[in-house]
Design a protein around this motif. Structure first.
Motif, PDB file in Angstrom:
ATOM      1  N   CYS A  44       0.849  -1.192   0.000  1.00 42.19           N
ATOM      2  CA  CYS A  44       0.000   0.000   0.000  1.00 42.19           C
ATOM      3  C   CYS A  44       0.885   1.243   0.000  1.00 42.19           C
ATOM      4  O   CYS A  44       1.738   1.394   0.884  1.00 42.19           O
ATOM      5  CB  CYS A  44      -0.933   0.004   1.202  1.00 42.19           C
ATOM      6  SG  CYS A  44      -2.004   1.467   1.236  1.00 42.19           S
TER       7      CYS A  44
ATOM      8  N   VAL B 281      -3.244   0.835  -3.438  1.00 37.12           N
ATOM      9  CA  VAL B 281      -3.898   1.295  -2.213  1.00 37.12           C
ATOM     10  C   VAL B 281      -4.695   0.131  -1.626  1.00 37.12           C
ATOM     11  O   VAL B 281      -5.543  -0.455  -2.311  1.00 37.12           O
ATOM     12  CB  VAL B 281      -4.820   2.502  -2.498  1.00 37.12           C
ATOM     13  CG1 VAL B 281      -5.477   2.992  -1.219  1.00 37.12           C
ATOM     14  CG2 VAL B 281      -4.025   3.630  -3.154  1.00 37.12           C
ATOM     15  N   CYS B 282      -4.425  -0.188  -0.359  1.00 39.02           N
ATOM     16  CA  CYS B 282      -5.086  -1.323   0.296  1.00 39.02           C
ATOM     17  C   CYS B 282      -6.560  -1.021   0.560  1.00 39.02           C
ATOM     18  O   CYS B 282      -7.005   0.133   0.482  1.00 39.02           O
ATOM     19  CB  CYS B 282      -4.375  -1.683   1.596  1.00 39.02           C
ATOM     20  SG  CYS B 282      -4.583  -0.502   2.943  1.00 39.02           S
TER      21      CYS B 282
ATOM     22  N   CYS C 166      -7.272   1.613   3.366  1.00 42.73           N
ATOM     23  CA  CYS C 166      -7.038   3.005   2.963  1.00 42.73           C
ATOM     24  C   CYS C 166      -8.111   3.473   1.978  1.00 42.73           C
ATOM     25  O   CYS C 166      -8.525   4.633   2.026  1.00 42.73           O
ATOM     26  CB  CYS C 166      -5.646   3.155   2.358  1.00 42.73           C
ATOM     27  SG  CYS C 166      -4.322   3.061   3.609  1.00 42.73           S
TER      28      CYS C 166
END
Length: 153
Positions: A100, A139-140, A143
């Motif tokens: 991420c 982006v995880c 998030c």
């Protein structure tokens, strides 16, 4: 954990090394945090809590030795920091990683996603692949959810 330590002890002995108390405490920290992809500094700070007299150089040497003996895999996720992960036994390839770019979280993907690509490369180019590493930067989920929550205010 004890069986893994015993296994590493045997690997060390067969390579002419001993499982010293410093190596054992370092190994225990790595095992307790095996999904965390700790850096040498992270390992040192945790080891120091249990073994205050240990030095950073000793931890570095232990990590390098375990990497050289292919017990650990030394990885770099593009941020200039080496991190350590136990090598998977009985598999041709290491696990892949999702990183991420917002929070720095590293998530493992243990599926071998490139077997078809490897076959093509081996056939088309006559190249015998021994290993590969695959890292995705994005982006995880957490998030993304935070962004969605902040954007809907």
């Amino acid at each position: 954990m004890e069986s893994k330590i015993k296994n590493v002890k045997e690997q060390l002995h067969s390579a002419g090394f001993k499982l010293t108390p410093q190596r054992e405490v370092t190994l225990k920290i790595l095992l307790e945090n095996k999904n965390s992809h700790l850096s040498a500094e992270d390992v040192f700070l945790r080891v120091k809590e249990e073994y205050p007299e240990i030095g950073l150089a000793t931890v570095y040497r232990t990590l390098e030795l375990l990497s050289d003996l292919q017990i650990l895999e030394k990885m770099n996720f593009g941020d200039g920091v080496s991190r350590y992960d136990f090598r998977k036994t009985g598999t041709k390839h290491f696990n892949h990683h999702l990183i991420c770019v917002k929070c720095g979280k590293v998530q493992e993907v243990e599926d071998d996603l490139l077997s078809d690509v490897e076959k093509i490369i081996e056939h088309e180019y006559g190249f015998m692949i021994m290993d590969h590493r695959l890292t995705f930067h994005g982006v995880c989920r957490e998030c993304q959810l935070k962004e969605d929550a902040n954007g809907s205010d």
